[in-house]
Write an enzyme that holds these catalytic residues in place. Structure first.
Site, PDB file in Angstrom:
ATOM      1  N   ARG A  58       0.912  -1.387   0.067  1.00 51.40           N
ATOM      2  CA  ARG A  58      -0.178  -0.119   0.094  1.00 51.40           C
ATOM      3  C   ARG A  58       1.052   1.313   0.058  1.00 51.40           C
ATOM      4  O   ARG A  58       0.532   2.326  -0.726  1.00 51.40           O
ATOM      5  CB  ARG A  58      -0.938  -0.046   1.277  1.00 51.40           C
ATOM      6  CG  ARG A  58      -2.148  -0.715   1.023  1.00 51.40           C
ATOM      7  CD  ARG A  58      -2.668  -1.214   2.309  1.00 51.40           C
ATOM      8  NE  ARG A  58      -1.799  -2.383   2.819  1.00 51.40           N
ATOM      9  CZ  ARG A  58      -2.001  -3.671   2.672  1.00 51.40           C
ATOM     10  NH1 ARG A  58      -2.982  -4.198   1.747  1.00 51.40           N
ATOM     11  NH2 ARG A  58      -0.931  -4.556   2.730  1.00 51.40           N
ATOM     12  N   THR A  59       1.906   1.375   0.912  1.00 54.41           N
ATOM     13  CA  THR A  59       2.438   2.704   1.045  1.00 54.41           C
ATOM     14  C   THR A  59       3.080   3.166  -0.256  1.00 54.41           C
ATOM     15  O   THR A  59       3.291   4.014  -0.649  1.00 54.41           O
ATOM     16  CB  THR A  59       3.559   2.724   2.319  1.00 54.41           C
ATOM     17  OG1 THR A  59       2.542   2.064   3.487  1.00 54.41           O
ATOM     18  CG2 THR A  59       3.867   3.853   2.673  1.00 54.41           C
ATOM     19  N   LYS A  87      25.222  -4.173  -1.887  1.00 52.59           N
ATOM     20  CA  LYS A  87      26.684  -4.044  -1.765  1.00 52.59           C
ATOM     21  C   LYS A  87      27.335  -3.346  -0.605  1.00 52.59           C
ATOM     22  O   LYS A  87      28.517  -3.132  -0.518  1.00 52.59           O
ATOM     23  CB  LYS A  87      27.103  -3.323  -2.972  1.00 52.59           C
ATOM     24  CG  LYS A  87      26.673  -4.098  -4.288  1.00 52.59           C
ATOM     25  CD  LYS A  87      27.074  -2.929  -5.505  1.00 52.59           C
ATOM     26  CE  LYS A  87      26.422  -3.568  -6.993  1.00 52.59           C
ATOM     27  NZ  LYS A  87      26.775  -2.536  -7.868  1.00 52.59           N
ATOM     28  N   ARG A 108      11.459   3.834   3.164  1.00 51.02           N
ATOM     29  CA  ARG A 108      11.101   2.686   4.399  1.00 51.02           C
ATOM     30  C   ARG A 108      12.283   1.749   4.462  1.00 51.02           C
ATOM     31  O   ARG A 108      12.889   1.285   3.610  1.00 51.02           O
ATOM     32  CB  ARG A 108       9.988   1.943   3.641  1.00 51.02           C
ATOM     33  CG  ARG A 108       9.744   0.502   4.705  1.00 51.02           C
ATOM     34  CD  ARG A 108       8.364   0.140   4.527  1.00 51.02           C
ATOM     35  NE  ARG A 108       7.305   0.676   4.784  1.00 51.02           N
ATOM     36  CZ  ARG A 108       6.130   0.010   4.692  1.00 51.02           C
ATOM     37  NH1 ARG A 108       6.017  -1.096   4.275  1.00 51.02           N
ATOM     38  NH2 ARG A 108       5.097   0.866   5.068  1.00 51.02           N
ATOM     39  N   HIS A 136       5.663   5.938  11.408  1.00 50.06           N
ATOM     40  CA  HIS A 136       4.959   5.782  10.265  1.00 50.06           C
ATOM     41  C   HIS A 136       4.060   6.890   9.966  1.00 50.06           C
ATOM     42  O   HIS A 136       2.773   6.732   9.909  1.00 50.06           O
ATOM     43  CB  HIS A 136       4.250   4.311   9.926  1.00 50.06           C
ATOM     44  CG  HIS A 136       3.923   4.383   8.433  1.00 50.06           C
ATOM     45  ND1 HIS A 136       3.886   4.850   7.316  1.00 50.06           N
ATOM     46  CD2 HIS A 136       3.510   2.905   8.147  1.00 50.06           C
ATOM     47  CE1 HIS A 136       3.486   4.245   6.505  1.00 50.06           C
ATOM     48  NE2 HIS A 136       3.333   3.194   6.667  1.00 50.06           N
TER      49      HIS A 136
HETATM   50  C1  NCD Z   1       2.106  -1.162   8.113  1.00 47.91           C
HETATM   51  C2  NCD Z   1       3.584  -1.108   8.443  1.00 47.91           C
HETATM   52  O1  NCD Z   1       4.407  -1.308   7.064  1.00 47.91           O
HETATM   53  O2  NCD Z   1       4.046  -0.583   9.137  1.00 47.91           O
HETATM   54  N1  NCD Z   1       1.438  -1.219   6.936  1.00 47.91           N
HETATM   55  C3  NCD Z   1       1.131  -0.232   6.206  1.00 47.91           C
HETATM   56  O3  NCD Z   1       1.949   0.678   5.657  1.00 47.91           O
HETATM   57  N2  NCD Z   1       0.090   0.086   5.888  1.00 47.91           N
HETATM   58  C4  NCD Z   1       1.529  -2.227   9.036  1.00 47.91           C
HETATM   59  C5  NCD Z   1       2.019  -3.710   9.009  1.00 47.91           C
HETATM   60  O4  NCD Z   1       2.849  -3.884   8.449  1.00 47.91           O
HETATM   61  O5  NCD Z   1       1.560  -4.415  10.072  1.00 47.91           O
END
Ligand code: NCD
Length: 309
Positions: A58-59, A87, A108, A136
Site C-alpha cells: 500500500r505505502t 553491496k 522505508r 510511520h
Molecule cells: C504497516 C507498516 O508497514 O507498518 N503497513 C502499512 O504501511 N500500511 C503495518 C504492518 O506492516 O503491519
C-alpha cells in the site's frame, strides 16, 4: 498560513493541529477533484523517488499513484536486494545519490532513525514511510483523515488500539496525532507487546487518558473505534515468543454481535488473522476505504511539500 514546503515528514510528533487540518482540507479537495478527472498536472515535471528496503504494497503503490495522479514522475527502488544497499552502501550515501535525481524522497527501512539519516544527507524533502519499529507518520495522517470521514469528527473520541503496540510503527505515529484531539485511548495488547513506556508516559503528561489492558471486549465496548494491528512477526528475535502471542486478538462476526453496538474498525493492513474475512461486509469495517484515502492524503502531502498547496 500553514506551509509544509520543503519539510521532511519524519515523526508523528512534528505536526500541529493546524497542519493536520490543512492536510485534511487539501486531501479532501483532491478527493473531489479526482471525481471529476483521472489526473491533474500540478506536479508536472517533478520526480518522486521511492526507496523501499522493507516489503510494502500500500505505502509504495499509493505514493506512486498519488504522484502520478498529480502529473509527476516516479523512480522506484522496490527492494534492498535490487539496490547498492546489497553491496553495503549506507542509507546516507543512497539518499545523497537519489537526491541528485528526485525532488522528493520516500524511504522505508528496517532501522529506527534511518529516515532521519536520509533526511540529514539529502537536500530534497524526505518522507518516512516506516523506520523499523519507529514511526510511520503518513499512515497516521491517512488514519486521521479516515476517522474524520467515517465518524464525522475527531472530537471527544474513544479509541482502542489493539495488537502489537510495542513494534507497531503505525500506532506509535497515530497516538501522537490523536493526542492533539484529546482522544481517550485504550491500549489493548499482550503483556509482552505493550506500548513503549516512554510513549505512554508522554501521552499521560499531555493529559491524555490512557487505559492499558489485555481485554479487547471491555475496551471495544467503551470505544467508538477499534484500530486493529498485525503482530509484527519480523520484529521478533525469538520466534517461539511470536508463536505464543499470535492470534491473541481476533475480530469475527461473533465478537461484533457481542458488542451489540456499531463500531468502526480500522487496520493499516496487511492483516494476518486478526480480522476475519466475514467482517469485511460489516458496514463499520472501513479498512479498504482507509486504503483508498491513502492516495488523497499522500497527494496532499506531496503537493504541500513541493510548495504547490
Ligand atoms: C504497516 C507498516 O508497514 O507498518 N503497513 C502499512 O504501511 N500500511 C503495518 C504492518 O506492516 O503491519
Amino acid at each position: 498560513m500553514v506551509s509544509l514546503k520543503g519539510k521532511d515528514i519524519l515523526h508523528g510528533n512534528q505536526f500541529s493541529r493546524k497542519e493536520i487540518d490543512a492536510v485534511i482540507k487539501v486531501a479532501s479537495d483532491f478527493e473531489k477533484e479526482l471525481k471529476k478527472k483521472d489526473s491533474l498536472t500540478l506536479l508536472k515535471g517533478k520526480i518522486l523517488a521511492t526507496l523501499f528496503f522493507e516489503p510494502s504494497t500500500r505505502t509504495r503503490l499509493s505514493f506512486e499513484t498519488a504522484m502520478q495522479r498529480l502529473g509527476g514522475g516516479v523512480i522506484s527502488m522496490a527492494s534492498a536486494e535490487s539496490s547498492s544497499a546489497a553491496k553495503g552502501e549506507t542509507v546516507a550515501d543512497t539518499a545523497r545519490t537519489v537526491d541528485q535525481y528526485a525532488d522528493v524522497i520516500v524511504i522505508r527501512h528496517p532501522r529506527i532513525g534511518s529516515a532521519k539519516e536520509a533526511a540529514d544527507a539529502a537536500q530534497a524533502p524526505v518522507i518516512n514511510a516506516g523506520d523499523g519499529a519507529g514511526q510511520h507518520p503518513t499512515q497516521a495522517l491517512l488514519d486521521i483523515y479516515t476517522i474524520q470521514k467515517e465518524l464525522g469528527s475527531l472530537k471527544s473520541l474513544k479509541v482502542s488500539l489493539v495488537g502489537d503496540l510495542k513494534n507497531g510503527r503505525t500506532v506509535h505515529a497515530l497516538v501522537e496525532l490523536l493526542s492533539l484531539f484529546g482522544t481517550r485511548l485504550y491500549f489493548v495488547s499482550p503483556e509482552s507487546l505493550r506500548m513503549p513506556e516512554e510513549i505512554t508516559s508522554q501521552l499521560k503528561q499531555k493529559g491524555i487518558e490512557v487505559v492499558e489492558t489485555g481485554e479487547m471486549k471491555e475496551a471495544a465496548l467503551a470505544s467508538d473505534l477499534i484500530y486493529m494491528t498485525r503482530i509484527q512477526k519480523e520484529r521478533f528475535g525469538d520466534l517461539s515468543e511470536y508463536e505464543r502471542v499470535k492470534g491473541s486478538y481476533i475480530i469475527g462476526s461473533e465478537f461484533l454481535k457481542k458488542l451489540k453496538k456499531k463500531i468502526t474498525i480500522l487496520h493499516p493492513l496487511p492483516r494476518v488473522d486478526e480480522i476475519s474475512q466475514e467482517v469485511d461486509s460489516y458496514p463499520g469495517a472501513a479498512y479498504f476505504r482507509q486504503v483508498r484515502n491513502g492516495i488523497f492524503v499522500r497527494m496532499a502531502l506531496l503537493a504541500m511539500i513541493l510548495g504547490k498547496r
